[in-house]
Design an enzyme around this catalytic site. Structure first.
Site: not given
Ligand code: NAD
Length: 253
Positions: A141, A154
């Site tokens: 991130s 985080y």
């Molecule tokens: P999201 O919530 O849409 O998807 C995350 C998925 O991870 C979900 O399907 C959830 O069930 C799964 N998950 C959560 N905990 C888990 C566990 N313990 N074991 C297995 N699966 C698990 O989130 P997203 O926004 O698509 O995020 C994807 C990645 O991008 C993450 O690593 C997040 O930290 C990173 N990220 C997201 C953003 C944002 O703004 N959305 C910004 C920076 C980084």
């Protein structure tokens, strides 16, 4: 993209957001995708959508914080062939100022965002070492590069994943294994919506849209290209790198 056809890819958090979009793209490139997610129904939805489109996919209900569950699911996958690519994408957070946060929240955040990927690496890297090839893409991130208010622990985990990626890239460079990190900026997914609800949420979104040079939040579809590229033969001499996908919000040298 060259070299993805027939590759076997494990992707965590493939049931939603960035992960689901990336699973679909790997399948379009001809890869066989193993969707790992805590939410088994969501993993099965991603996998069956890929299968209905003629692609190859399997679903695994796995909590990446559970080391035994991780090892057992990886063993199921590796029993059928190599694990060519690992994408550590699953992640979670809740916005709280650090001073007001409690250790239960720290534990959960560290378990999911740091221990989870560590378990995945520990299960998969020995297999890749034996094969003498493998690619890992870690979804970190921009919070781990430049910080993010309300996301101190985080951010520490994601900064840790960036440093871990570089270290493992050095340790394994001569074993045919390459690791890189991709850093999303604010992205319109269920995770982001859980922070940015209601009127305050709308204000946060508007403020971010003003701050992001390209004038919008990222969408899940902004990530599959870079992730698949880093897993492909086209990225054959790239390792230990960190790439932001944030519409120019962060520009790291
Ligand atoms: P999201 O919530 O849409 O998807 C995350 C998925 O991870 C979900 O399907 C959830 O069930 C799964 N998950 C959560 N905990 C888990 C566990 N313990 N074991 C297995 N699966 C698990 O989130 P997203 O926004 O698509 O995020 C994807 C990645 O991008 C993450 O690593 C997040 O930290 C990173 N990220 C997201 C953003 C944002 O703004 N959305 C910004 C920076 C980084």
């Amino acid at each position: 993209m060259r070299g993805l056809k027939g590759k076997r890819v494990i992707l965590t958090g493939g049931g939603s957001g960035i992960g689901a979009a990336t699973c679909r793209r790997f399948a379009e490139e001809g890869a066989h995708v193993f969707v790992f997610d805590l939410d088994g129904n969501a993993a099965r939805e991603t996998a069956s959508a890929i299968q209905q489109g003629g692609g190859e996919a399997g679903a695994f209900e796995v909590d990446i914080t559970n080391r035994d569950a991780v090892f057992s699911a990886v063993e199921d996958v590796s029993g059928g062939g190599p694990v060519d690519v690992l994408v550590n994408n699953a992640g979670w957070d809740r916005l709280v100022p650090f001073i007001e946060s409690d250790t239960d929240l720290w534990t959960r955040v560290i378990d999911i965002n740091l221990y989870g990927p560590l378990h995945m690496h520990h299960a998969v890297l020995p297999l890749m070492k034996k094969q003498r090839h493998g690619r890992v893409v870690n979804i970190a991130s921009d919070a781990g590069r430049v910080g993010s208010s309300g996301e101190a622990v985080y951010s520490a985990c994601k900064g840790g994943i960036i440093a871990f990626t570089k270290t493992m890239a050095r340790e394994l460079a001569r074993s045919g294994i390459q690791l890189n990190a991709v850093c999303p900026g604010p992205t319109d997914t269920p995770l982001f919506s859980s922070f940015a609800e209601g009127e305050t949420g709308d204000k946060i979104k508007t403020a971010l849209e003003k701050a992001i040079p390209m004038g919008r939040l990222a969408q899940p579809g902004d990530f599959p290209g870079i992730v698949c590229f880093l897993a492909s033969d086209d990225a054959g001499f790239i390792t230990g790198q960190t790439i932001s996908v944030s519409g120019g919000l962060t520009m790291s040298g």
